[in-house]
Design a protein around this motif. Structure first.
Motif, mmCIF file in Angstrom:
data_model
loop_
_atom_site.group_PDB
_atom_site.id
_atom_site.type_symbol
_atom_site.label_atom_id
_atom_site.label_comp_id
_atom_site.label_asym_id
_atom_site.label_seq_id
_atom_site.Cartn_x
_atom_site.Cartn_y
_atom_site.Cartn_z
ATOM 1 N N GLU B 89 0.847 -1.198 0.000
ATOM 2 C CA GLU B 89 0.000 0.000 0.000
ATOM 3 C C GLU B 89 0.878 1.243 0.000
ATOM 4 O O GLU B 89 1.803 1.346 -0.788
ATOM 5 N N ASN B 90 0.617 2.167 0.958
ATOM 6 C CA ASN B 90 1.378 3.416 0.926
ATOM 7 C C ASN B 90 2.761 3.202 1.517
ATOM 8 O O ASN B 90 2.948 2.338 2.358
ATOM 9 N N PRO B 91 3.718 3.996 1.088
ATOM 10 C CA PRO B 91 5.060 3.867 1.662
ATOM 11 C C PRO B 91 5.076 4.496 3.044
ATOM 12 O O PRO B 91 5.423 5.658 3.200
ATOM 13 N N GLU B 92 4.683 3.750 4.072
ATOM 14 C CA GLU B 92 4.606 4.326 5.407
ATOM 15 C C GLU B 92 5.937 4.182 6.116
ATOM 16 O O GLU B 92 6.299 3.116 6.573
ATOM 17 N N LEU B 93 6.657 5.289 6.174
ATOM 18 C CA LEU B 93 7.940 5.279 6.858
ATOM 19 C C LEU B 93 7.778 6.037 8.161
ATOM 20 O O LEU B 93 6.711 6.564 8.446
ATOM 21 N N TYR B 94 8.852 6.102 8.952
ATOM 22 C CA TYR B 94 8.752 6.790 10.237
ATOM 23 C C TYR B 94 8.896 8.289 10.005
ATOM 24 O O TYR B 94 9.982 8.768 9.676
ATOM 25 N N PRO B 95 7.817 9.037 10.154
ATOM 26 C CA PRO B 95 7.845 10.457 9.784
ATOM 27 C C PRO B 95 8.753 11.286 10.685
ATOM 28 O O PRO B 95 9.236 12.329 10.267
ATOM 29 N N TYR B 96 9.003 10.805 11.903
ATOM 30 C CA TYR B 96 9.807 11.596 12.838
ATOM 31 C C TYR B 96 11.305 11.331 12.669
ATOM 32 O O TYR B 96 12.114 11.891 13.389
ATOM 33 N N LEU B 97 11.657 10.440 11.724
ATOM 34 C CA LEU B 97 13.074 10.215 11.436
ATOM 35 C C LEU B 97 13.399 10.853 10.082
ATOM 36 O O LEU B 97 12.503 11.093 9.277
ATOM 37 N N THR B 98 14.675 11.096 9.841
ATOM 38 C CA THR B 98 15.054 11.595 8.519
ATOM 39 C C THR B 98 15.052 10.435 7.534
ATOM 40 O O THR B 98 14.982 9.271 7.922
ATOM 41 N N GLY B 99 15.134 10.786 6.249
ATOM 42 C CA GLY B 99 15.166 9.752 5.229
ATOM 43 C C GLY B 99 16.313 8.793 5.469
ATOM 44 O O GLY B 99 16.166 7.575 5.402
ATOM 45 N N ARG B 100 17.475 9.364 5.802
ATOM 46 C CA ARG B 100 18.637 8.504 5.993
ATOM 47 C C ARG B 100 18.461 7.611 7.217
ATOM 48 O O ARG B 100 18.776 6.421 7.183
ATOM 49 N N GLU B 101 17.924 8.186 8.276
ATOM 50 C CA GLU B 101 17.713 7.372 9.491
ATOM 51 C C GLU B 101 16.773 6.211 9.196
ATOM 52 O O GLU B 101 16.967 5.089 9.671
ATOM 53 N N ASN B 102 15.734 6.482 8.403
ATOM 54 C CA ASN B 102 14.836 5.410 8.007
ATOM 55 C C ASN B 102 15.594 4.309 7.276
ATOM 56 O O ASN B 102 15.439 3.129 7.580
ATOM 57 N N LEU B 103 16.401 4.725 6.320
ATOM 58 C CA LEU B 103 17.126 3.723 5.535
ATOM 59 C C LEU B 103 18.096 2.946 6.414
ATOM 60 O O LEU B 103 18.224 1.725 6.290
ATOM 61 N N GLU B 104 18.768 3.649 7.307
ATOM 62 C CA GLU B 104 19.725 2.969 8.188
ATOM 63 C C GLU B 104 19.020 1.946 9.070
ATOM 64 O O GLU B 104 19.510 0.844 9.304
ATOM 65 N N LEU B 105 17.825 2.383 9.533
ATOM 66 C CA LEU B 105 17.033 1.493 10.386
ATOM 67 C C LEU B 105 16.721 0.188 9.661
ATOM 68 O O LEU B 105 16.911 -0.910 10.196
ATOM 69 N N PHE B 106 16.248 0.322 8.421
ATOM 70 C CA PHE B 106 15.885 -0.897 7.696
ATOM 71 C C PHE B 106 17.127 -1.670 7.270
ATOM 72 O O PHE B 106 17.102 -2.890 7.185
ATOM 73 N N ALA B 107 18.204 -0.925 7.032
ATOM 74 C CA ALA B 107 19.445 -1.595 6.654
ATOM 75 C C ALA B 107 19.913 -2.498 7.785
ATOM 76 O O ALA B 107 20.364 -3.622 7.554
ATOM 77 N N ARG B 108 19.789 -2.021 9.031
ATOM 78 C CA ARG B 108 20.219 -2.852 10.162
ATOM 79 C C ARG B 108 19.391 -4.124 10.259
ATOM 80 O O ARG B 108 19.838 -5.129 10.790
ATOM 81 N N MET B 109 18.156 -4.045 9.779
ATOM 82 C CA MET B 109 17.303 -5.227 9.869
ATOM 83 C C MET B 109 17.497 -6.135 8.668
ATOM 84 O O MET B 109 17.111 -7.296 8.694
ATOM 85 N N THR B 110 18.043 -5.620 7.598
ATOM 86 C CA THR B 110 18.171 -6.422 6.390
ATOM 87 C C THR B 110 19.467 -7.217 6.399
ATOM 88 O O THR B 110 19.549 -8.280 5.810
#
Lengths: 271, 310, 330
Positions: B89-110
């Motif tokens: 559905e929609n790209p629901e990311l964490y709005p209170y984090l920056t784009g990079r922080e979001n990516l880093e977050l998912f990178a740590r999980m990947t």
């Protein structure tokens, strides 16, 4: 290669971890201490003796006794003690006041109370001591009002005499110089049937009280018998036992009169 | 394509989901090959989202198997999901984090994602200038691109996108289309796209599965999807006579009467003139012949009509 | 292991960046000066009333006042029992010439944790813990979270571990804030002041057999340790509710209602002994340290720890079972 965190948040995480360890330690320690108290006790009592007592040597009013000193029945909540305290404060400036009275206290209980270490210390620091005691002894041990038990009353009176003796001697031991103001007893049942008997009992007890008081230096008996003799309903609370606001007002006035007279005597002696 | 020898990147067999007493999805079978853009077409409520959620492990299938890059999703979920990037559905990311922080977050999980890879995907989706801003300040298009960046982090072999152009403006849609084509062509990523817009699937996909009421009613190459005859709308009078006449023509495969005297037919393009002539010769006055762009509804119509005619 | 650190760091980062932690700290920073001033006022008031700042006189007066309260016949028996034990305890302090409330920032912190353990700290924890899973649902980010190649139980466990860290952080912060702020008025000294612990209520009588003195810093550490356990139990149950309920507001509401009714019920119905099996009537663990008699009979530290532990365990089992199995629909 690894994705690094921000230094601030890494520090935050480490601090949280540290806090967790500290709290967990505290928890473990507490559980151990509650379940198996440590044996190396610090002997109590020695620790703070050096701190010394009574740093403030200001004028202190110590009140002892029963519900009358507590002020039961006074809807303004003051009782005679607060009124006297206010009057003294106006005259003397700063003033300490400790009210150690307990509702329903008998002479036997008061005897035990004054022997407590802390109470003794307070008595020693007092510049004035006020006291009401005996009412509970008299009306509790003399049987129901309808059929007063003269024998029980007599026994109670003897015990009362002895207790009062002990109380006053403790006070004088701790504080040989400050005046003690002791209220006399009154008869709250003066307008009821059998008033001859109750009046007689109260007079007898008052006599005992005065006799004992006479054996000690500077113990002033403040009589209130007359205040409650006529029209007792004007000065009694709705429980028909304790004084009301008016009654306490009278008591305070009496006490202050005695107190001032005593003070004049002192200053006269000084001259 | 020359990838027939490789195992399909995604293979779905007998997939069903029942919620309560309702069968949401029933007995789906399809395959997505490497480097292929696969469309999953159906109206809203047909079961597209449920299917996609099953593909990425958010919902447990009631029956059936899903194999991603050869790994069974149920038995080896981690190995299977390692190869998937998705936006559900929609790209629901964490709005209170920056784009990079979001990516880093998912990178740590990947796992196995280097800081270099993050820079790479950021460049790929052209978010470099805003990547250190909070996501709540992003436009929808930027969120969509960040969503894709997130999906690409782990170098997936299969990208699953649920209605990727939803809410985008025409320019954004064109850009997205271009981007997805590029991914499949340049990086060999298979893309699975759900949509309810036929046009979009036509423009984007190599193959398509059409789903309706929880069942796949057709699969095949997109080029063949519109095989058969384009819809043509007629207006003529007298109406009854003309309808009878058209019905008698063998090359008209479907006919439906619409309101206000309009008639919809399916007719091979090269026969329209011929049909018009026949009508004219029979004394029927033709007012309008309108060639229509087929919609999903038209295809459904065609398929159901076709069924009834056959 | 490395993986775990990354996961927990992720969750911590999310919680901190959401500003909820900041709000909680702000609440504390606003309320502590008020508490401090309130305590200062009441102290001043008593000193003024009594005309002496000697704690012995004040304590003696307090004992007498309690005795007078005791003689009022309308008091429920359970309360009388409690007051009696209190009097005995205060008398013990007086007899041994130890001031139980010598003013100072450490004393304030000690009093703070004793009071805050039953409601204030748990409420702070609830605010932080209640949205830890439900917010992912309401924001839709759960879909991104659960499509990673990471097992669901690992994701949930990393959230739980992060929550534990955060609870510790918040509690420590309240202590530090309390110390720093109250010290402005009361002064910063008094860590070594001796405090009694080990009082035990035994059928209405105070058992002073195992009473011993410990320095105040140790008492504070132990008090905070016990409060920490209570708060973790609260956090665990909030965590469960957060998994079960998808709306953060609902999950905060549920937990607050449970907490407040837990603390009210013990006061309203102290004779209802079945209440002691509820989680939130057992939060006042610090009472076992100070010797404050418990409202409901038959409550001891091991009992309370067991009850809180069991509830937490059930909460965790429910949370993990539901989270791992549940379909993520809309």
């Amino acid at each position: 290669m690894r994705i690094k965190g921000h230094p601030v948040w890494i520090a935050f995480s480490l601090f949280s971890l540290f806090a967790t360890l500290v709290l967990a330690t505290g928890f473990g320690w507490a559980v151990k201490d509650v379940l198996r108290p440590s044996s190396d006790r610090i002997p109590a009592g020695e620790v703070q003796e050096a701190a010394g007592r009574g740093k403030s040597k200001e004028a202190l009013l110590v009140s002892l006794g029963d519900s009358l000193t507590r002020g039961t029945g006074d809807t303004s909540g003051q009782g005679y003690v607060s009124r006297v305290k206010e009057a003294l404060r106006e005259k003397n400036g700063t003033l300490g006041a400790v009210n150690l009275a307990v509702k329903g206290q008998t002479s036997d209980q008061l005897k035990r109370q004054v022997k407590k270490k802390r109470v003794r210390a307070l008595l020693g620091d007092a510049r004035w001591i006020t006291l009401t005691i005996g009412g509970n002894d008299l009306f509790r041990n003399s049987g129901a009002l309808e059929e007063l038990d003269p024998e029980g009353a007599e026994k109670a009176r003897k015990a009362y005499r002895q207790n009062l003796n002990e109380i006053l001697s403790v006070i004088r031991q701790e504080n040989p110089s400050s005046p003690v103001f002791m209220f006399g007893l009154y008869n709250p049942f003066g307008d009821l049937g059998e008033k001859e008997i109750s009046n007689r009992l109260v007079r007898e007890w008052n006599r005992t009280l005065s006799e004992v008081a006479g054996d000690y230096e500077k113990v002033v008996v403040v009589p209130v018998y007359d205040i409650f003799q006529l029209n007792p309903e004007k000065v009694l609370y709705s429980d028909r036992f304790h004084p009301n606001r008016q009654g306490y007002e009278f008591m305070a006035v009496r006490l202050l009169q005695a107190l001032h007279r005593q003070a004049e005597e002192v200053s006269a002696d000084d001259r | 394509m020359t990838v027939e020898a490789n195992p399909p990147v995604l293979r779905v067999e007998g997939l069903s989901k029942r919620i309560g007493k309702r069968m949401i999805v029933r007995d789906l079978d399809f395959e997505v090959k490497q480097g292929e853009i696969y469309g999953f077409l159906g109206p809203n409520g047909a079961g597209k989202t449920t299917t996609i959620r099953m593909l990425v492990g958010l919902i447990q299938p009631t029956e059936g198997t899903i194999r991603i890059a050869g790994h069974d999703l149920e038995r080896e979920p981690l190995k299977a999901l390692q190869h998937v990037g998705c936006i559900v559905e929609n790209p629901e990311l964490y709005p209170y984090l920056t784009g990079r922080e979001n990516l880093e977050l998912f990178a740590r999980m990947t796992g196995d994602v280097s800081p270099k890879r993050i820079d790479e995907v950021v460049r790929l989706v052209e978010l470099g200038h805003r990547i250190d801003d909070k996501v709540k300040t992003y436009s929808l298009g930027m969120k969509q691109r960040l969503g894709i960046a997130q999906a690409l982090l782990g170098r997936p072999r299969l990208l699953i996108l649920d209605e990727p152009t939803n809410g985008l403006d025409p320019a954004g849609i064109r850009e997205m289309r271009h981007f997805i084509h590029g991914l499949a062509r340049d990086e060999g990523i298979s893309v699975f796209i759900s949509s309810h817009i036929l046009h979009e699937v036509q423009m984007l996909c190599d193959r398509v599965a059409i789903i309706s009421k929880g069942r796949i009613i057709r699969t095949g190459a997109v080029s063949r999807l519109l095989e058969g005859d384009p819809p043509v709308e007629w207006e003529f009078s007298p109406l009854e006579q003309g309808v009878d006449l058209l019905r008698s023509l063998s090359y008209i495969t479907a006919l439906e009467r619409l309101s206000e005297g309009r008639v919809l037919t399916r007719i091979p393009e090269d026969r329209i003139g011929e049909a018009n002539q026949i009508l004219a010769e029979a004394g029927i006055r033709v007012n309008t012949i309108r060639r229509k762009t087929p919609t999903l509804e038209d295809i459904f119509l065609q398929m159901t009509e076709g069924d009834s005619i056959a | 292991m490395r993986n775990w650190i990354g996961l927990v760091y992720n969750e911590l980062l999310k919680m901190v960046k959401k500003k909820r932690v900041l709000v909680v700290l702000l609440i504390t920073a606003v309320l502590i000066p008020i508490f401090t001033y309130g305590e200062y006022r009441s102290l001043q008031n008593t000193v003024e009333q009594m005309g002496t700042s000697d704690w012995r006189s004040l304590l003696q007066q307090r004992i007498i006042d309690a005795q007078n309260r005791l003689s009022s016949s309308r008091l429920p028996e359970e309360w009388k029992q409690q007051i009696k034990l209190n009097i005995q305890q205060q008398q013990y302090y007086l007899d041994h010439d130890i001031n139980p409330t010598a003013p100072g920032a450490p004393t304030f912190v000690r009093g703070f944790v004793e009071e805050a353990v039953s409601l204030f700290l748990p409420l702070l924890v609830v605010v932080v813990a209640s949205d830890i899973v439900s917010s992912e649902h309401s924001a839709g980010t759960i879909k991104l979270l659960l499509t990673r190649p990471v097992r669901r139980w690992r994701i949930l466990l990393s959230k739980y571990l992060a929550l534990l860290l955060l609870v510790s952080f918040i509690m420590t912060s309240t202590a530090v804030l309390g110390y720093l702020i109250s010290g402005v008025i009361f002064g910063y000294g008094g860590w070594d002041m001796p405090v009694f612990t080990g009082f035990q209520a035994n059928g209405g009588e105070l058992n002073t057999e195992s009473v011993h003195l410990i320095p105040q810093w140790q008492y504070i550490l132990m008090g905070y340790g016990l409060a920490w356990f209570s708060c973790i139990a609260v956090a665990t149950l909030s965590f469960m509710v957060s998994v079960l309920v998808r709306s953060t507001a609902a999950s905060i509401g549920i937990m607050m209602a449970a907490l407040i009714s837990g603390s009210l019920l013990t006061q309203l119905a102290p004779t209802w002994t079945a209440l002691k099996y509820l989680a939130f009537t057992n939060l006042r663990l610090t009472d076992y340290l100070s010797g404050e008699p418990s409202m409901i009979e038959g409550m001891t530290l091991p009992f309370s720890l067991t009850i809180l532990g069991l509830w937490s365990l059930v909460g965790l089992v429910v949370a993990f079972t539901v989270f791992v199995r549940r379909d993520v629909l809309a």
